[in-house]
Enzyme design. Structure first.
Site, PDB file in Angstrom:
ATOM      1  N   ASP A  14      39.829  78.996  60.873  1.00  0.00           N
ATOM      2  CA  ASP A  14      39.785  77.667  60.249  1.00  0.00           C
ATOM      3  C   ASP A  14      39.388  77.764  58.775  1.00  0.00           C
ATOM      4  O   ASP A  14      38.631  78.650  58.394  1.00  0.00           O
ATOM      5  CB  ASP A  14      38.774  76.794  61.017  1.00  0.00           C
ATOM      6  CG  ASP A  14      38.957  75.320  60.727  1.00  0.00           C
ATOM      7  OD1 ASP A  14      40.031  74.934  60.200  1.00  0.00           O
ATOM      8  OD2 ASP A  14      38.028  74.545  61.013  1.00  0.00           O
ATOM      9  N   ASN A  16      41.751  77.298  55.970  1.00  0.00           N
ATOM     10  CA  ASN A  16      42.796  77.624  54.991  1.00  0.00           C
ATOM     11  C   ASN A  16      43.005  76.508  53.966  1.00  0.00           C
ATOM     12  O   ASN A  16      43.200  76.767  52.782  1.00  0.00           O
ATOM     13  CB  ASN A  16      44.149  77.836  55.697  1.00  0.00           C
ATOM     14  CG  ASN A  16      44.138  79.039  56.612  1.00  0.00           C
ATOM     15  OD1 ASN A  16      43.227  79.859  56.548  1.00  0.00           O
ATOM     16  ND2 ASN A  16      45.155  79.140  57.459  1.00  0.00           N
ATOM     17  N   TRP A  19      40.186  76.370  51.463  1.00  0.00           N
ATOM     18  CA  TRP A  19      40.281  77.544  50.577  1.00  0.00           C
ATOM     19  C   TRP A  19      41.290  77.271  49.467  1.00  0.00           C
ATOM     20  O   TRP A  19      41.032  77.562  48.292  1.00  0.00           O
ATOM     21  CB  TRP A  19      40.700  78.758  51.409  1.00  0.00           C
ATOM     22  CG  TRP A  19      40.707  80.073  50.698  1.00  0.00           C
ATOM     23  CD1 TRP A  19      39.656  80.930  50.592  1.00  0.00           C
ATOM     24  CD2 TRP A  19      41.810  80.692  50.013  1.00  0.00           C
ATOM     25  NE1 TRP A  19      40.037  82.055  49.879  1.00  0.00           N
ATOM     26  CE2 TRP A  19      41.350  81.931  49.521  1.00  0.00           C
ATOM     27  CE3 TRP A  19      43.129  80.314  49.785  1.00  0.00           C
ATOM     28  CZ2 TRP A  19      42.164  82.803  48.794  1.00  0.00           C
ATOM     29  CZ3 TRP A  19      43.945  81.175  49.069  1.00  0.00           C
ATOM     30  CH2 TRP A  19      43.463  82.418  48.580  1.00  0.00           C
ATOM     31  N   ARG A  27      48.114  73.393  50.364  1.00  0.00           N
ATOM     32  CA  ARG A  27      47.569  73.946  51.616  1.00  0.00           C
ATOM     33  C   ARG A  27      48.360  75.154  52.104  1.00  0.00           C
ATOM     34  O   ARG A  27      47.803  76.085  52.670  1.00  0.00           O
ATOM     35  CB  ARG A  27      47.554  72.853  52.699  1.00  0.00           C
ATOM     36  CG  ARG A  27      46.619  71.694  52.379  1.00  0.00           C
ATOM     37  CD  ARG A  27      46.696  70.634  53.470  1.00  0.00           C
ATOM     38  NE  ARG A  27      46.251  71.157  54.753  1.00  0.00           N
ATOM     39  CZ  ARG A  27      44.972  71.201  55.146  1.00  0.00           C
ATOM     40  NH1 ARG A  27      44.026  70.723  54.377  1.00  0.00           N
ATOM     41  NH2 ARG A  27      44.654  71.693  56.319  1.00  0.00           N
ATOM     42  N   HIS A  31      47.392  78.833  53.881  1.00  0.00           N
ATOM     43  CA  HIS A  31      47.901  79.363  55.149  1.00  0.00           C
ATOM     44  C   HIS A  31      48.485  80.765  54.941  1.00  0.00           C
ATOM     45  O   HIS A  31      48.315  81.654  55.773  1.00  0.00           O
ATOM     46  CB  HIS A  31      48.966  78.432  55.731  1.00  0.00           C
ATOM     47  CG  HIS A  31      48.421  77.099  56.156  1.00  0.00           C
ATOM     48  ND1 HIS A  31      47.258  76.970  56.881  1.00  0.00           N
ATOM     49  CD2 HIS A  31      48.858  75.828  55.959  1.00  0.00           C
ATOM     50  CE1 HIS A  31      47.015  75.689  57.110  1.00  0.00           C
ATOM     51  NE2 HIS A  31      47.972  74.969  56.554  1.00  0.00           N
ATOM     52  N   LEU A 125      45.802  97.713  69.763  1.00  0.00           N
ATOM     53  CA  LEU A 125      45.195  96.414  70.033  1.00  0.00           C
ATOM     54  C   LEU A 125      46.218  95.403  70.555  1.00  0.00           C
ATOM     55  O   LEU A 125      47.368  95.383  70.121  1.00  0.00           O
ATOM     56  CB  LEU A 125      44.602  95.923  68.705  1.00  0.00           C
ATOM     57  CG  LEU A 125      43.812  94.640  68.656  1.00  0.00           C
ATOM     58  CD1 LEU A 125      42.698  94.794  67.627  1.00  0.00           C
ATOM     59  CD2 LEU A 125      44.673  93.466  68.259  1.00  0.00           C
ATOM     60  N   ARG A 188      32.714  73.553  66.562  1.00  0.00           N
ATOM     61  CA  ARG A 188      33.385  73.015  67.755  1.00  0.00           C
ATOM     62  C   ARG A 188      34.503  73.954  68.164  1.00  0.00           C
ATOM     63  O   ARG A 188      34.941  74.804  67.397  1.00  0.00           O
ATOM     64  CB  ARG A 188      33.929  71.608  67.491  1.00  0.00           C
ATOM     65  CG  ARG A 188      34.846  71.533  66.284  1.00  0.00           C
ATOM     66  CD  ARG A 188      35.434  70.119  66.100  1.00  0.00           C
ATOM     67  NE  ARG A 188      36.108  70.041  64.800  1.00  0.00           N
ATOM     68  CZ  ARG A 188      35.542  69.599  63.688  1.00  0.00           C
ATOM     69  NH1 ARG A 188      34.312  69.167  63.696  1.00  0.00           N
ATOM     70  NH2 ARG A 188      36.220  69.588  62.558  1.00  0.00           N
ATOM     71  N   GLU A 201      30.031  84.175  74.027  1.00  0.00           N
ATOM     72  CA  GLU A 201      29.057  83.982  72.958  1.00  0.00           C
ATOM     73  C   GLU A 201      29.821  83.427  71.751  1.00  0.00           C
ATOM     74  O   GLU A 201      30.930  83.876  71.453  1.00  0.00           O
ATOM     75  CB  GLU A 201      28.404  85.317  72.587  1.00  0.00           C
ATOM     76  CG  GLU A 201      27.586  85.922  73.713  1.00  0.00           C
ATOM     77  CD  GLU A 201      26.385  85.056  74.093  1.00  0.00           C
ATOM     78  OE1 GLU A 201      25.808  84.408  73.205  1.00  0.00           O
ATOM     79  OE2 GLU A 201      26.038  85.029  75.296  1.00  0.00           O
TER      80      GLU A 201
HETATM   81  C1  IPE Z   1      41.658  74.433  65.045  1.00  0.00           C
HETATM   82  O1  IPE Z   1      41.500  74.045  63.739  1.00  0.00           O
HETATM   83  C2  IPE Z   1      43.075  74.883  65.283  1.00  0.00           C
HETATM   84  C3  IPE Z   1      43.468  76.115  64.614  1.00  0.00           C
HETATM   85  C4  IPE Z   1      42.707  76.904  63.900  1.00  0.00           C
HETATM   86  C5  IPE Z   1      44.846  76.465  64.817  1.00  0.00           C
HETATM   87  P1  IPE Z   1      41.675  72.532  63.280  1.00  0.00           P
HETATM   88  O2  IPE Z   1      41.407  72.504  61.820  1.00  0.00           O
HETATM   89  O3  IPE Z   1      42.988  72.019  63.732  1.00  0.00           O
HETATM   90  O4  IPE Z   1      40.540  71.810  64.112  1.00  0.00           O
HETATM   91  P2  IPE Z   1      39.733  70.469  63.822  1.00  0.00           P
HETATM   92  O5  IPE Z   1      40.748  69.402  63.532  1.00  0.00           O
HETATM   93  O6  IPE Z   1      38.860  70.729  62.645  1.00  0.00           O
HETATM   94  O7  IPE Z   1      38.945  70.220  65.066  1.00  0.00           O
HETATM   95  C1  IPE Z   2      43.370  76.503  59.837  1.00  0.00           C
HETATM   96  O1  IPE Z   2      43.134  75.966  58.585  1.00  0.00           O
HETATM   97  C2  IPE Z   2      44.834  76.712  60.121  1.00  0.00           C
HETATM   98  C3  IPE Z   2      45.410  75.728  61.070  1.00  0.00           C
HETATM   99  C4  IPE Z   2      44.763  74.811  61.708  1.00  0.00           C
HETATM  100  C5  IPE Z   2      46.829  75.818  61.288  1.00  0.00           C
HETATM  101  P1  IPE Z   2      43.146  74.396  58.317  1.00  0.00           P
HETATM  102  O2  IPE Z   2      44.530  74.018  57.892  1.00  0.00           O
HETATM  103  O3  IPE Z   2      42.622  73.658  59.468  1.00  0.00           O
HETATM  104  O4  IPE Z   2      42.167  74.315  57.071  1.00  0.00           O
HETATM  105  P2  IPE Z   2      41.055  73.206  56.803  1.00  0.00           P
HETATM  106  O5  IPE Z   2      40.227  73.115  58.034  1.00  0.00           O
HETATM  107  O6  IPE Z   2      41.781  71.937  56.507  1.00  0.00           O
HETATM  108  O7  IPE Z   2      40.304  73.740  55.627  1.00  0.00           O
HETATM  109 MG    MG Z   3      40.763  73.000  60.014  1.00  0.00          MG
END
Ligand code: IPE
Ligand code: IPE
Ligand code: MG
Length: 234
Positions: A14, A16, A19, A27, A31, A125, A188, A201
Site C-alpha cells: 500500500d 503507491n 508516494w 498515481r 504504481h 520462491l 487494516r 503475526e
Molecule cells: C489494499 O489497499 C489493496 C491492495 C494493496 C491491492 P487499498 O489502498 O485498496 O485499501 P484501503 O482502501 O486503504 O483499505
Molecule cells: C496500493 O497503492 C496499490 C493498489 C491498491 C492497487 P494505493 O494506490 O492504494 O496507494 P495509496 O494508498 O492511495 O497511497
Molecule cells: Mg491504498
C-alpha cells in the site's frame, strides 16, 4: 525461543498513490515504482530462503477507483507479465494467482495462464499474486464449489471440516502466512486473506510501498522472530 524464518509472508503493498503525490506525479507513476520494488524484493527474498510470498496487487474493491487508474493498473500488469516472460530464463520464481480472474480482460487472462505455465518448472520462491482478490469473495466462491459437490454426492456433510473447506479456497496447498506485512502505516487488512490470517503475526511498516526494500523486510522478519505466538494456549 525465537520463531524460525517464516515460510510464507503475505504483503499488502500500500502507498503507491501517496508516494507519487509527494513527487507531484500521477498515481500511475507510483504504481510503476511499486512494481519495480516488488521485483527487487522477490529476488532478495528468494535468496534468504522465503518459500512463499503472496502479494495483494488488486482487490475486489479496487474496481471502484476511477476508470483511468484501473486501466493503468491493468496495463502495468500486462507489462509486468511480458517482462517476466521475456526474462524468464534468468528467473527462479514460480508464479500463480489468487482471486477471481473471470472479471479480467481475456487477453490478460491468457497472459496470466502463459505466465503460470512457463514458470511452473521453477524451483525458487513461490509468488502468489492477488488479482481481483477479495477474502469474502473467495469464501463465497468456495462455498458455491462445495455446495455443488455436496449436491452431486462427491462429498457428504460429515466430510466438512476446516481442512476440507481450506481446499476450496484459492490458497489450496499454500501454508497459511505466518507474517502479514502492510506498508504505508495503515492498520487494516482490507479484505486480504481473512480465513488464512487467523493466527498470522501482523507487521505495519510506515514506508510507502515503493520505498520498501530488503532492509525493511528483514526488520519485519526480526520482529516476527521475537513475537510470542501462543495460538490460544499458554
Ligand atoms: C489494499 O489497499 C489493496 C491492495 C494493496 C491491492 P487499498 O489502498 O485498496 O485499501 P484501503 O482502501 O486503504 O483499505
Ligand atoms: C496500493 O497503492 C496499490 C493498489 C491498491 C492497487 P494505493 O494506490 O492504494 O496507494 P495509496 O494508498 O492511495 O497511497
Ligand atoms: Mg491504498
Amino acid at each position: 525461543m525465537e520463531n524460525s524464518l517464516p515460510k510464507h509472508i503475505a504483503i499488502i503493498m500500500d502507498g503507491n498513490g501517496r508516494w507519487a503525490k509527494k513527487r507531484f506525479m500521477p498515481r500511475s507513476f507510483g504504481h510503476r515504482a511499486g512494481a519495480q520494488t516488488l521485483n527487487k524484493l522477490l529476488k532478495e527474498a528468494d535468496k534468504i530462503g522465503i518459500e512463499h510470498i503472496t502479494v495483494y496487487a488488486f482487490s475486489t474493491e479496487n474496481w471502484t477507483r476511477p476508470k483511468d487508474e484501473v486501466n493503468s493498473l491493468m496495463n502495468l500488469l500486462r507489462e509486468y507479465i511480458d517482462d517476466y516472460i521475456k526474462d524468464n530464463e534468468t528467473s527462479n520464481i514460480k508464479i500463480d494467482s489468487i482471486g477471481d480472474l473471470s472479471r479480467l480482460d481475456e487477453d490478460l487472462r491468457n497472459k496470466i495462464n502463459t505466465l503460470k505455465e512457463i514458470s511452473s518448472c521453477k524451483k525458487g520462491l513461490n509468488l502468489h499474486i492477488g488479482l481481483n482478490y477479495g477474502g469474502r469473495d473467495e469464501i463465497i466462491r468456495a462455498v458455491k464449489k462445495m455446495y455443488g459437490e455436496l449436491k452431486s454426492g462427491s462429498i457428504k456433510e460429515s466430510d466438512i471440516n476446516e481442512e476440507l473447506f481450506s481446499s476450496y479456497l484459492d490458497t489450496n496447498g499454500i501454508p497459511d502466512p505466518e507474517l502479514i506485512i502492510r506498508t504505508s502505516g495503515e492498520m487494516r487488512l482490507s479484505n486480504f486473506l481473512p480465513w488464512q490470517s487467523t493466527y498470522s503475526e501482523i507487521y505495519i511498516s510506515d514506508k510507502l510501498w515503493p520505498d520498501f526494500n530488503i532492509k525493511e523486510l528483514n526488520k519485519a522478519i526480526e520482529h516476527y522472530k521475537n513475537r510470542d505466538r501462543r495460538f490460544g494456549g499458554r
